[in-house]
Scaffold this active site. Structure first.
Site, PDB file in Angstrom:
ATOM      1  N   ASP A  63       0.854  -1.184   0.000  1.00  0.00           N
ATOM      2  CA  ASP A  63       0.000   0.000   0.000  1.00  0.00           C
ATOM      3  C   ASP A  63       0.893   1.237   0.000  1.00  0.00           C
ATOM      4  OD1 ASP A  63      -2.290   1.487   0.047  1.00  0.00           O
ATOM      5  OD2 ASP A  63      -2.762   1.126   2.150  1.00  0.00           O
TER       6      ASP A  63
ATOM      7  N   LYS B 197      -8.994   1.781 -10.019  1.00  0.00           N
ATOM      8  CA  LYS B 197      -9.631   1.960  -8.708  1.00  0.00           C
ATOM      9  C   LYS B 197     -10.754   2.984  -8.805  1.00  0.00           C
ATOM     10  CE  LYS B 197      -7.336   1.968  -4.800  1.00  0.00           C
ATOM     11  NZ  LYS B 197      -6.345   2.287  -3.742  1.00  0.00           N
TER      12      LYS B 197
ATOM     13  N   THR C 246     -12.806   0.581  -4.179  1.00  0.00           N
ATOM     14  CA  THR C 246     -12.208   0.977  -2.922  1.00  0.00           C
ATOM     15  C   THR C 246     -13.227   1.699  -2.043  1.00  0.00           C
ATOM     16  OG1 THR C 246     -10.260   2.088  -1.978  1.00  0.00           O
ATOM     17  CG2 THR C 246     -11.352   3.188  -3.824  1.00  0.00           C
TER      18      THR C 246
END
Length: 331
Positions: free
Chosen positions: A34, A144, A168
């Site tokens: 991440d 995303k 997300t």
């Protein structure tokens, strides 16, 4: 629509594999970094990596990216569209990341498009075309999108073009189910942000890991997906502690910050598997009615935590995008 093939089921027992906890975790979950920090990714060697506007903002300020940013700015037409520069920067950073991870790179569509399906689809297609111009195929990229109703429908439409998405800012089971029913490739339910909300709401300093609301939310989603035969990948995200990561060991994927990856790598203790494909019923998957837009919106409105954290996440990503635009003006 059929989903791309999933990775083979990892071994049942991480502890039998030996090594530190990070190495044990790799045996039962796909580990994702991440971060947009190339050096951190080289160090921890994750399968995939994921970025968002906040991470791109941090990455753009790292010394290793200064020349890349300067090169991009010099190559763009004077007085050009700032959004175009931002798209090129995002893709260039993603391209660099794709050179050092063997799997997927997640790249986020602008948060202010979270409630406009058509513009979100157009932006996703642009990002994919920019990646292809850099020699990175769409099979390496996950787009995303925020898990709004519009974002989920955009992901469904992009799937028709063979563009896979990572939805997300998932804070509720209803968001997760709507994603799975739309054929979304992967979702990112946020552990730490859920826990943060409940700590504040209940006026407590923390929770025992067995009672952690963020951990329980992801466990519930994972178990529900396995029980209903959904193929959508569950990737726990937004961790506040290594203990939260360990509590979800065995989840399909886990996206973890470099700080927590370091902590896991330094721990030689035994890591117990907490989730497996057998967590849900494997005998005769249950079926459930398809969620409608009205049901989705009502469920979100009736869940103050999910409603608040989704809106907050979208606004914060947008604010970091604005900060990134300002940063680029200083080069």
């Amino acid at each position: 629509m059929s989903q791309p093939a999933q990775p083979a089921t990892p071994p049942a027992s991480a502890s039998q594999q030996g090594g530190d906890k990070l190495e044990q975790l790799r045996q039962i979950s796909v580990v994702v970094a991440d971060t947009g920090d190339i050096e951190a990714i080289r160090k921890f060697k994750p399968q995939d990596c994921t970025t968002n506007p906040s991470l791109i903002l941090k990455a753009a300020q790292l010394p290793g990216y200064a020349s890349l940013v300067r090169e991009l700015i010099d190559a763009m037409p004077k007085g050009g569209d700032p959004d175009d520069l931002l798209d090129h920067l995002t893709v260039r950073i993603g391209t660099e990341l794709s050179k050092i991870v063997p799997g997927n790179v997640s790249t986020e569509v602008d948060a202010y498009l979270s409630f406009d399906k058509d513009l979100a689809v157009a932006k996703a297609r642009k990002l994919i075309s920019l990646y292809e111009a850099q020699g990175v195929g769409k099979d390496r990229i996950l787009i995303k999108l925020a898990a709004t109703w519009e974002g989920i429908q955009a992901a469904h439409e992009l799937l028709q073009d063979g563009i896979r998405c990572n939805l997300t800012l998932v804070f509720s089971q209803e968001q997760a189910i709507a994603c799975a029913q739309a054929g979304v490739y992967l979702i990112s339910p946020f552990v730490g942000r859920i826990t943060d909300w409940y700590k504040k709401a209940q006026g407590v300093d923390g929770f025992a890991i067995a009672d952690d609301p963020g951990v329980q939310s992801v466990k519930g989603i994972y178990t529900h997906f396995k029980a209903h035969g959904y193929q959508t990948v569950v990737m726990g995200a937004s961790f506040r502690s290594a203990a939260q990561v360990e509590a979800l060991a065995g989840c399909d994927r886990l996206t973890v910050s470099p700080q927590l990856l370091e902590e896991l790598a330094d721990d030689e203790g035994e890591l117990a598997r907490q989730l497996s494909p057998q967590s849900g019923s494997q005998e005769g998957h249950e079926t459930e009615d398809t969620m409608t837009e009205a049901q989705f919106r009502w469920a979100l409105a009736a869940n103050p935590m999910a409603n608040e954290k989704l809106a907050e996440g979208i606004v914060n990503f947008h604010n970091d995008t604005e900060k990134l635009r300002e940063l680029l003006k200083s080069f």
